[in-house]
Design a protein around this motif. Structure first.
Motif, PDB file in Angstrom:
ATOM      1  N   GLU A 125       0.800  -1.227   0.000  1.00  0.00           N
ATOM      2  CA  GLU A 125       0.000   0.000   0.000  1.00  0.00           C
ATOM      3  C   GLU A 125       0.829   1.272   0.000  1.00  0.00           C
ATOM      4  O   GLU A 125       0.344   2.330  -0.352  1.00  0.00           O
ATOM      5  N   GLY A 126       2.090   1.201   0.453  1.00  0.00           N
ATOM      6  CA  GLY A 126       2.916   2.400   0.507  1.00  0.00           C
ATOM      7  C   GLY A 126       4.115   2.223   1.412  1.00  0.00           C
ATOM      8  O   GLY A 126       4.443   1.115   1.836  1.00  0.00           O
ATOM      9  N   THR A 127       4.765   3.350   1.740  1.00  0.00           N
ATOM     10  CA  THR A 127       5.981   3.331   2.554  1.00  0.00           C
ATOM     11  C   THR A 127       5.860   4.344   3.690  1.00  0.00           C
ATOM     12  O   THR A 127       5.421   5.475   3.476  1.00  0.00           O
ATOM     13  N   LEU A 128       6.281   3.919   4.885  1.00  0.00           N
ATOM     14  CA  LEU A 128       6.330   4.793   6.050  1.00  0.00           C
ATOM     15  C   LEU A 128       7.788   5.153   6.305  1.00  0.00           C
ATOM     16  O   LEU A 128       8.629   4.278   6.521  1.00  0.00           O
ATOM     17  N   TYR A 129       8.085   6.449   6.247  1.00  0.00           N
ATOM     18  CA  TYR A 129       9.437   6.946   6.491  1.00  0.00           C
ATOM     19  C   TYR A 129       9.489   7.586   7.874  1.00  0.00           C
ATOM     20  O   TYR A 129       8.524   8.230   8.299  1.00  0.00           O
ATOM     21  N   ARG A 130      10.628   7.443   8.537  1.00  0.00           N
ATOM     22  CA  ARG A 130      10.831   8.051   9.858  1.00  0.00           C
ATOM     23  C   ARG A 130      12.282   8.495   9.964  1.00  0.00           C
ATOM     24  O   ARG A 130      13.196   7.700   9.770  1.00  0.00           O
ATOM     25  N   VAL A 131      12.482   9.776  10.255  1.00  0.00           N
ATOM     26  CA  VAL A 131      13.817  10.348  10.369  1.00  0.00           C
ATOM     27  C   VAL A 131      13.878  11.174  11.652  1.00  0.00           C
ATOM     28  O   VAL A 131      12.922  11.856  12.012  1.00  0.00           O
TER      29      VAL A 131
ATOM     30  N   GLU B  82      13.206  18.023  23.481  1.00  0.00           N
ATOM     31  CA  GLU B  82      14.573  18.264  23.948  1.00  0.00           C
ATOM     32  C   GLU B  82      15.078  17.076  24.756  1.00  0.00           C
ATOM     33  O   GLU B  82      14.349  16.516  25.569  1.00  0.00           O
ATOM     34  N   VAL B  83      16.329  16.711  24.501  1.00  0.00           N
ATOM     35  CA  VAL B  83      17.017  15.662  25.251  1.00  0.00           C
ATOM     36  C   VAL B  83      18.470  16.094  25.406  1.00  0.00           C
ATOM     37  O   VAL B  83      19.142  16.405  24.418  1.00  0.00           O
ATOM     38  N   ASP B  84      18.972  16.099  26.622  1.00  0.00           N
ATOM     39  CA  ASP B  84      20.382  16.413  26.886  1.00  0.00           C
ATOM     40  C   ASP B  84      20.864  17.677  26.174  1.00  0.00           C
ATOM     41  O   ASP B  84      21.859  17.668  25.457  1.00  0.00           O
ATOM     42  N   ASN B  85      20.141  18.772  26.364  1.00  0.00           N
ATOM     43  CA  ASN B  85      20.516  20.082  25.823  1.00  0.00           C
ATOM     44  C   ASN B  85      20.579  20.148  24.305  1.00  0.00           C
ATOM     45  O   ASN B  85      21.284  20.980  23.742  1.00  0.00           O
ATOM     46  N   ALA B  86      19.885  19.279  23.633  1.00  0.00           N
ATOM     47  CA  ALA B  86      19.755  19.336  22.176  1.00  0.00           C
ATOM     48  C   ALA B  86      18.275  19.189  21.831  1.00  0.00           C
ATOM     49  O   ALA B  86      17.510  18.573  22.579  1.00  0.00           O
ATOM     50  N   THR B  87      17.895  19.777  20.736  1.00  0.00           N
ATOM     51  CA  THR B  87      16.516  19.660  20.271  1.00  0.00           C
ATOM     52  C   THR B  87      16.472  18.646  19.141  1.00  0.00           C
ATOM     53  O   THR B  87      17.301  18.676  18.231  1.00  0.00           O
ATOM     54  N   TYR B  88      15.501  17.753  19.228  1.00  0.00           N
ATOM     55  CA  TYR B  88      15.311  16.724  18.207  1.00  0.00           C
ATOM     56  C   TYR B  88      14.003  16.960  17.480  1.00  0.00           C
ATOM     57  O   TYR B  88      13.021  17.414  18.073  1.00  0.00           O
ATOM     58  N   VAL B  89      14.014  16.640  16.207  1.00  0.00           N
ATOM     59  CA  VAL B  89      12.822  16.692  15.381  1.00  0.00           C
ATOM     60  C   VAL B  89      12.642  15.306  14.797  1.00  0.00           C
ATOM     61  O   VAL B  89      13.555  14.766  14.171  1.00  0.00           O
ATOM     62  N   GLU B  90      11.493  14.732  15.032  1.00  0.00           N
ATOM     63  CA  GLU B  90      11.184  13.430  14.458  1.00  0.00           C
ATOM     64  C   GLU B  90      10.140  13.655  13.372  1.00  0.00           C
ATOM     65  O   GLU B  90       9.079  14.222  13.625  1.00  0.00           O
ATOM     66  N   LEU B  91      10.479  13.239  12.168  1.00  0.00           N
ATOM     67  CA  LEU B  91       9.592  13.418  11.025  1.00  0.00           C
ATOM     68  C   LEU B  91       9.078  12.059  10.569  1.00  0.00           C
ATOM     69  O   LEU B  91       9.870  11.154  10.306  1.00  0.00           O
ATOM     70  N   TRP B  92       7.778  11.919  10.500  1.00  0.00           N
ATOM     71  CA  TRP B  92       7.120  10.702  10.045  1.00  0.00           C
ATOM     72  C   TRP B  92       6.349  11.053   8.783  1.00  0.00           C
ATOM     73  O   TRP B  92       5.650  12.063   8.737  1.00  0.00           O
TER      74      TRP B  92
END
Length: 112
Positions: free
Chosen positions: A21-27, A95-105
């Motif tokens: 049906e498709g592809t799920l990407y996560r970065v 935020e984790v350990d003084n860094a900001t993370y962005v999770e893109l799905w």
């Protein structure tokens, strides 16, 4: 085609989940910029620019409504599109350990 926060670096890539049906990407990306600054970027790009909604998650999150994600930021996170025939997206900033993370799905349906 989700926007990448300028100056961020890839923190980890999770293997794509492919199906007929498709592809799920996560970065997952990382930046030294603060959560408020990064969230403002996604608010402008996704909420104002694409009509997405902002929601609460483990940090500010943005969704088009077709890709709910459970437990973002964790190894066992899971996401699945509501309608597999339509694209879907979800972005969370935290935020984790003084860094900001962005999770893109992103869900991309298979070409028909």
């Amino acid at each position: 085609d989700l926007p990448v926060y300028p100056g961020s670096a890839q923190a980890s890539g999770i293997p794509s989940q492919e199906s007929p049906e498709g592809t799920l990407y996560r970065v997952r990306r990382r930046t030294p910029d603060g959560v408020q600054t990064v969230s403002a970027f996604y608010r402008k790009e996704l909420v104002e620019g694409r009509g997405w909604s902002e929601t609460a998650s483990m940090g500010p999150a943005f969704t088009d409504g077709n890709l709910p994600v459970e437990r973002p930021g964790q190894v066992n996170a899971a996401g699945a599109p509501v309608d597999r025939s339509r694209p879907g997206g979800f972005v969370v900033v935290y935020e984790v350990d003084n860094a900001t993370y962005v999770e893109l799905w992103q869900w991309v349906p298979a070409a028909r």
